[in-house]
Design a protein around this motif. Sequence first.
Motif, PDB file in Angstrom:
ATOM      1  N   THR A  97      -3.028  -2.358  -2.862  1.00  0.00           N
ATOM      2  CA  THR A  97      -4.063  -1.134  -3.375  1.00  0.00           C
ATOM      3  C   THR A  97      -3.307  -0.352  -4.325  1.00  0.00           C
ATOM      4  N   GLN A 100      -3.090  -1.966  -7.793  1.00  0.00           N
ATOM      5  CA  GLN A 100      -4.500  -1.823  -8.369  1.00  0.00           C
ATOM      6  C   GLN A 100      -4.940  -0.687  -8.826  1.00  0.00           C
ATOM      7  N   GLN A 101      -4.517   0.442  -8.026  1.00  0.00           N
ATOM      8  CA  GLN A 101      -4.945   1.820  -8.535  1.00  0.00           C
ATOM      9  C   GLN A 101      -4.231   2.354  -9.726  1.00  0.00           C
ATOM     10  N   LEU A 105      -6.466   2.095 -13.188  1.00  0.00           N
ATOM     11  CA  LEU A 105      -6.636   3.490 -13.920  1.00  0.00           C
ATOM     12  C   LEU A 105      -6.122   3.221 -15.326  1.00  0.00           C
ATOM     13  N   SER A 188     -11.046  -2.388  -9.527  1.00  0.00           N
ATOM     14  CA  SER A 188     -10.561  -1.000  -9.661  1.00  0.00           C
ATOM     15  C   SER A 188     -10.925  -0.444 -11.399  1.00  0.00           C
ATOM     16  N   TYR A 192     -12.980   2.666 -12.142  1.00  0.00           N
ATOM     17  CA  TYR A 192     -12.652   3.977 -12.905  1.00  0.00           C
ATOM     18  C   TYR A 192     -13.464   3.949 -14.223  1.00  0.00           C
ATOM     19  N   PHE A 230     -11.938   6.931  -7.016  1.00  0.00           N
ATOM     20  CA  PHE A 230     -10.675   6.723  -6.161  1.00  0.00           C
ATOM     21  C   PHE A 230     -10.953   6.382  -4.672  1.00  0.00           C
ATOM     22  N   SER A 233     -12.637   2.984  -4.872  1.00  0.00           N
ATOM     23  CA  SER A 233     -11.670   1.729  -5.268  1.00  0.00           C
ATOM     24  C   SER A 233     -10.286   1.462  -4.178  1.00  0.00           C
ATOM     25  N   CYS A 234     -10.003   2.575  -3.618  1.00  0.00           N
ATOM     26  CA  CYS A 234      -9.162   2.454  -2.721  1.00  0.00           C
ATOM     27  C   CYS A 234      -9.750   1.817  -1.528  1.00  0.00           C
ATOM     28  N   ASN A 237     -10.004  -2.125  -2.166  1.00  0.00           N
ATOM     29  CA  ASN A 237      -8.935  -2.765  -2.270  1.00  0.00           C
ATOM     30  C   ASN A 237      -8.192  -2.950  -0.984  1.00  0.00           C
TER      31      ASN A 237
END
Length: 311
Positions: A97, A100-101, A105, A188, A192, A230, A233-234, A237
Amino acid sequence: MSTVTGVGVAESAAPPTNRTSRYKGMSVNLMYVPVLVLFAVFIVYPVINGVGIAMTNWDGYSPTRANVGLANFARLFDDANFTVALRNTFVYGFGSTIIQQIFGLLLAVLLDTAIRGRNIARAIIYLPVLVSPVVMGTMYYLVFRYHQGALNDFLGLFGASPVAWLSDSGFAIGVIVAINSLQFMGVSMIIYLSGLQSIPNEVKEAAALDGATGFLQFRRITIPLLLPAFASSCVINLIGGLKLYDVVQVLTGGGPGYSTNSVSTLIGKSYFGNQAAGYAAAQGIVLFLLIAVFTVIMNLWFDRRRARLEN
């Protein structure tokens, strides 16, 4: 003539009766019935049935089973293999996670600019999401295997000794996290990108007039406005990482020994390998609760941050 016309207009403009409103509301509510039925059949019933199985000593095959209460859940605390699998599950979930963030991003910010070929780049980055995790794992098994692996063959060109990427648990866990992150980084990025493109240009222009440009604008304006992205996505994931199965099974099979198992792969071994369906169900219930708890906590945290910014 005018009187008749006036009456017709008045009648057409009259508000709906209570009966009409009630029927309209009922028709809208009936639209939820198929979803509720599917939810009950595929979510509620399996969970309830799983709890029942977790309280038995069923082997998964025989028609008889005995009730053992909470013995299977108590056994989890003394099972070293489950402890290792639980630790690995957290590493796979939170490690993937975070990676990936960060990269999702960065790629979204880069590909949100007017650069040539950005649509092709977006498609290439998102393409691994469409590939089956089993296929993805098989592809990278050919890269990281010890004998005739593409990576070791490449290192051999420089005189380096082959590395046991998948036979050493430390290397193997890192490889699994990297592959899972690479495959779903595109999710992600897309989330974003959608968030960045929904930010009004007027906001950016107003911030620039106030002297907020570059990184300052990104930190003070863009990041707060991306909080919904956010959160989505979080959560997506993290759920995927915590229930990771395919890549682990294909690359290492949970080995060497039980050192790279996730809880999902350990459930498969308990059920099919050890014929302990009751114990496997207990592991599954714990995994379900962990995913639910972390999902709720993460959503609450993002909701509080959003409310704080709005106030």
